[in-house]
Structures are given as C-alpha cells and as structure tokens.
Design a protein around this motif. Structure first.
Motif, short mmCIF file in Angstrom:
data_model
loop_
_atom_site.label_atom_id
_atom_site.label_comp_id
_atom_site.label_asym_id
_atom_site.label_seq_id
_atom_site.Cartn_x
_atom_site.Cartn_y
_atom_site.Cartn_z
N LEU A 90 0.84 -1.20 0.00
CA LEU A 90 0.00 0.00 0.00
C LEU A 90 0.88 1.25 0.00
CD1 LEU A 90 -2.90 1.13 0.14
CD2 LEU A 90 -2.74 1.04 2.63
N VAL A 116 0.63 3.92 -3.02
CA VAL A 116 0.15 5.28 -2.72
C VAL A 116 1.24 6.31 -3.04
CG1 VAL A 116 -0.58 6.82 -0.86
CG2 VAL A 116 -1.58 4.54 -1.04
N GLU A 172 -6.66 4.12 -2.24
CA GLU A 172 -5.32 4.58 -2.63
C GLU A 172 -5.38 6.03 -3.13
OE1 GLU A 172 -3.89 1.67 -5.45
OE2 GLU A 172 -4.12 0.06 -3.98
#
Length: 630
Positions: free
Chosen positions: A90, A94, A124
C-alpha cells in the motif's frame, strides 16, 4: 478509566483530554494545545501542529515492522475475486500515485474529486491526496452527471480520479460517460482526469485531458508525505442540503486523526492487527471514517466489499465474508440487516458459517428498530450495538464504548454521549427539557475534534444551518430524549416529528410498534396533511419473504397494535403494503419525498435515491388509501 470519569474529564478539561489522545498520533511538530477557541463559534483543534494523515495511516506501520500485514482486503462477489494488499504494498502504491499526481501539478491545498466504486484504488486515491496535502472530495461512484457537475463547480478540483465503471449484481454502471457529461455541464474544468480501467469495461479516453491510471505513473518519482497544519482541510464531503445545493462538510486534518484513532479502540475495541469491516461505501462518511482512515490509522486490516447484503449471491453474503476473513468487529446499516432478515427471517443461513472471531456488531446510518436488534442478538449471538452520528460529526456522537467499558444495552437507544459531546434536549425556545421528554437534540459548543469546523466556502450557511436556532449549540436536526441514566434516544429527524391535534408524536415510536409484527420486515411512518388534526400518521409496510398473510389482515393487526401500544392519541388508522421503500444509496428512507407525494406537492427527485422507479410504486400504493386528496 471508566466511561463516566472519561466523559466528565472530556467536558471539564477538553485540552487535557484531547492532548492525551493526541499522543497516539505521529506529529512532525506537536501542537501547543488542543482547543483553539479564539474565533468562536468557529472552533479549531490542534491548529499549530504539523502532521500527515497518510504517514499515520500507512508509513508508520511499515516503519514499525508490520509491512507484511494485510492493510486492505478486497472482496467482490460480483467479480468473484478476493485480493489482499499489505501495508508495504500500500505504501509503494500510494507513494507512486501521489508522485504521478505531483508530476502533473497537484500540490498542497489543491482539490481532487474521486469518483470510484468499491475497489482498493478508491482508498489509494484518498491516501495519495492526503500524502500531498491535497484536499479530496469523494463523490459516490455512478452519481448522476448533474450532481457531479454541481460538486465540480463548488470545490473546483485540479484533477478528477475516476474508474471506467462500477458493477451492480445485474449491470455495469458506465462511469466515464457520466463523468464526461458532468465536465461538459460544469463551468469549472479540471486540468486532467485519471481513469482506472476495469476489465469489465474499458472507457474511451479524451486526448489531452484523460490519463490512464497505470500509464501516467510510469517512471515517476514516488512522493514523500507533505506536512500540513492541524487545521488544514483533509477532505470535503458533500451532504444533501435542503435547498438542493449540497453542503460541503469540511474535515480538518489534526482533529480527524486524533478522534478516529481514539474511536478505533475506545468504541470498536480494535487493536493493530485486528480485522475490522464497515459494510458501507467510500461515497459516504462511514466509508471515509471507517473503511479508509480509522482502521488504517489504527494499523488494523480493513475490508473493501463490492457487493450487497442480499443477492450476491444470497442473504448469507455478509456471514461468509466475516468467516473467511476472521472479522472481529462488523459495522453496517440497519437497512442491510433488515434486507437479510426479510430474506432469511429465521436466520437459517447464519448457521452455515463459523463466526467465532466476531465479537461485536455495530449499527448506524438511521434509527435501528428494536425488532432488528433483537433478531440480530438472537441469531448472530454477539452484542449488537446501535450508535448515532452524522456526516457532520465524522464519528459517533452517542455509542457504547466497547473498548473502555461495555455498558448495558438498552434496545432502542444508541447508548450514551461520547467524550466531547455535551448532548442536551431542548424545547423550541432553547430551554433544557427533563429526562423522558421529546425535544430537539443539540450539542453544547465546542464540538470535539474530528467534527466539522465549517462548510466549504460557505461559513454563513454553516452558521445558519447549524448554529442559529439554538445560540451556543450545534443543532443536530434529530429529535429524541435522554433517559434518567443519560442514555440517548433518537426518535426521528426533527422534520419527522408529527403534530396530531396538538400532540407531538414521534414517527420512530410508531415504526417500532409496526416492526414488532411477525409479518413485517420493514416499515416507515410519515405525517400527511389532515384538515381536522393538522397531520395524521400513515404507515408503509414491507412483508417478510414467505409471508402468506393477506395484506388487509396485516394492516388491520398493525393498526390495532399501534392503538394498543401508543394509544388512540396517535390516530393511526391507515397503512398500505408495499414491495419496497424509497431509499438513498446509504439506506436512509426518503420520508420527506413520500410526504410530498401523499400531499400532492411538487418535489425534486432526490439526488441520492437508489432507484427512482420506487416512487411510482409508492404513488400507486397511496392511491389505494385515498392519497393524494383532491
């Protein structure tokens, strides 16, 4: 510390209470104090601290050595896919998206509209904006083009991030044509649009304006977290206004972080590594607070679910997800549970799943009728906790603090006010009412951190909508009472309290009685115009699947029930059976629209309606009981 002491501390020493809570957040430079009240009634929290939301929701967990833990679990019964994204993945995704947005000129303070379905990329996009200090505004995916255009003109985004389509059980919702139409209608034009192409539908991109999600990230420098002030807006979330012009609720960064982090343990009893699931949508406040930010700030695993409570494939869908992902705390709207209960009245499907990890089930979004709570308590076998809050508050105004001290459940009450919320019940003149008396629910200022400091570019409207009616208070727009133990009871929106021959009656109390009938799955009561008594109640009943009773008999029994339990004063003499009730996409029943149809008045189609066809069904049903009157 027990609930009562914590609550008292929060009201007597808000600075001390919230500065203590702020220690759980990573600040780039800590605030000098919690409450900034120099510009009252415009209160601010942690204004001079420097902080970044994305750091607190993602990077700090990777730094703490928990990068391999699943951060987001995506579950789509519509595409038959299940996919986990770790905190480390993640962070990388991101940072890459934020870097690509920065390369195209998006920076701190710019607005970005996000128009996406329930996919991890929606979260995101939110986090990438937070990483840059850009202010996001999520608009429910598939929202009508005109409504999207109104929001484009209000917040003037530099960019729009959208998906090619959304998926419903029986159809593909074409987002891109709606987006193109909205931009054409809007006066303000975004610099560019980022389109996430889904395999179910690849949208046509417009040269020079549209860029593809993956392509535009190619070869860019990942972005670092940009520090922002505690009072810097994190996002704008539009809530329907009574004038048709939506209200842009603003959330300030510092208070949002501190309050949400506090609630995850105190209210929901969630620690880092636990699995939390809020079955809602990122277009609503629940999706912001408890699908995206809350669980991730706490270092939990959050579930993003693209499906329905029933029909994807059946009324066991929620229980299957809870079993497969070992969900500890579940949060949904009462309307979802009612849909499940209607399809599976005896809770037979629940028995097919192992729910041993589930510790508590939370309800919010509209009033939870006692019958639904009792059904869930009996069939799911865990505490069922109703709690009450609003888009404006961002987190629970009243709840049962399961992580501090689980309090006795009183069915029909969302329990007690949470720290920072000084809840009062007032009469029309603004005088405090004694326990047990129905009145307007208001909160003494200041509101705690995480609540709205104002409306986007509309502070006059903020004062007029919330602060004028009862000076020194925030007006919630809800009616109800407090009992002797300080438990809150929300009986109706203030507009839904009806006046029958001088008696103020709560439609919620009548709905409570109707829903206790064995054949009734769901119901709504509205107040219609009556020449003699001013207003008269009218009920709408949806019957349980498998009910073979005649509608006439059920209506007769329901009228008798209300007479017995509330008394002749309620003047409840009319009800009709309908297949379904008109609702917003978040499950709120559109009572105001039903009143206008019954009274034969003109009305504007509500922007948030789930299925406009239902209004024709309501019109037909009303004719059978003589409405609208000529």
């Amino acid at each position: 510390m027990a609930y009562a002491s914590l609550y008292k501390w929060s009201l007597e020493d808000p600075n001390g209470f919230w500065m203590k809570a702020a220690e759980q957040i990573d600040w780039m430079s800590p605030p000098s104090k919690a409450l900034f009240d120099e510009k009252e009634p415009f209160y601010e929290w942690f204004s001079d601290g420097m902080v970044n939301t994305c750091w607190n929701a993602v990077d700090r967990h990777v730094e703490a050595g928990r990068g391999k833990q699943i951060a987001i679990m995506h579950e789509s019964p519509i595409t038959h896919s299940s996919k986990g994204i770790t905190y480390a993945e993640l962070q990388q995704r991101v940072a890459s998206l934020a870097g690509a947005l920065r390369a195209k000129g998006v920076e701190k303070g710019d607005r970005v509209i996000i128009y996406m379905p329930m996919i991890p990329e929606a979260l995101e996009a939110m986090l990438a904006c937070a990483r840059l200090g850009a202010i996001h505004s999520v608009v429910f995916g598939g929202f009508a083009a005109h409504e999207l255009a109104v929001r484009i003109d209000d917040c003037k985004p530099k960019a729009i991030i959208a998906a090619s389509c959304g998926l419903e059980p029986s159809r593909v919702v074409h987002y891109k044509p709606l987006l193109d139409q909205a931009i054409e209608e809007a006066t303000h034009k975004p610099d560019f649009c980022v389109i996430f192409q889904r395999e179910q539908e690849v949208a046509k991109l417009i040269d020079g304006r549209d860029v593809a999600w993956h392509t535009f990230q190619y070869g860019v420098e990942p972005a670092e977290c940009v520090p922002v002030e505690g009072n810097h807006p994190a996002y704008i979330l539009y809530t329907s206004g009574t004038t048709g012009q939506p209200k842009g609720v603003v959330r300030a960064t510092g208070g949002h972080l501190v309050a949400l982090n506090w609630t995850m343990k105190a209210i929901y009893d969630i620690d880092a590594g636990d699995v939390f699931w809020a079955a809602s949508d990122v277009g609503w406040v629940v999706g912001h607070s408890y699908i995206c930010y809350g669980p991730l700030i706490a270092g939990a695993t959050t579930i993003v679910y693209e499906g329905k409570p029933v029909g994807t494939p059946d009324a066991g869908a929620f229980w299957r997800v809870m079993q497969n992902h070992k969900v500890k705390t579940f949060f949904t709207a009462p309307t979802a549970l009612r849909a499940i209960k209607r399809e599976d009245p005896q809770g037979e499907l629940i028995k097919d799943y192992n729910l041993r990890n589930l510790k508590v089930l939370f309800l919010a979004g509209e009033r939870a009728d006692p019958d639904t709570i009792v059904w869930a308590q009996k069939n799911v076998g865990v505490p069922v906790i109703d709690h009450w809050w609003q888009t404006e508050s961002g987190w629970a105004i009243a709840a049962n603090p399961m992580g501090i001290q689980p309090l006795p459940v009183k069915v029909g009450s969302p329990s007690v006010p949470m720290p920072g919320y000084d809840v009062r019940v007032l009469d029309e003149g603004g005088h405090q009412l004694p326990p047990g008396q129905l009145g307007a629910i208001a909160i003494k200022l200041p509101l705690p951190p995480g609540t709205l400091p104002g409306l986007w570019n509309a502070q006059d409207r903020f004062v007029k909508s919330y602060l004028t009616h009862f000076p020194g208070y925030y007006e919630t727009g809800d009616a109800g009472y407090l009992d002797e133990d300080g438990y809150v009871y929300i009986m109706a929106r203030t507009d839904d309290v009806i006046n029958v021959a001088g008696h103020r009656l709560s439609t919620g109390a009548m709905e409570e009685v109707l829903s206790s009938h064995n054949d009734v799955a769901e119901c709504a009561v509205i107040g219609v115009s009556d020449e003699l008594k001013g207003q008269a109640p009218l009920g709408f009943l949806c019957l349980n699947k498998g009910s073979n009773r005649s509608p006439e008999d059920v209506v007769k029994e329901c009228i008798k029930l209300v007479r017995e339990q509330i008394g002749p004063v309620a003047d409840f003499k009319r009800a009709c059976v309908v297949d379904r009730l008109p609702k917003t996409r978040s499950g709120k029943i559109l009572r105001g629209t039903m009143v206008k149809i019954a009274d034969g008045q003109e009305f504007k189609m509500p922007a948030t309606i789930d299925d406009p066809m239902i209004l024709d069904e309501i019109r037909e049903a009303l004719r059978t009981v003589g409405y609208p009157r000529a």
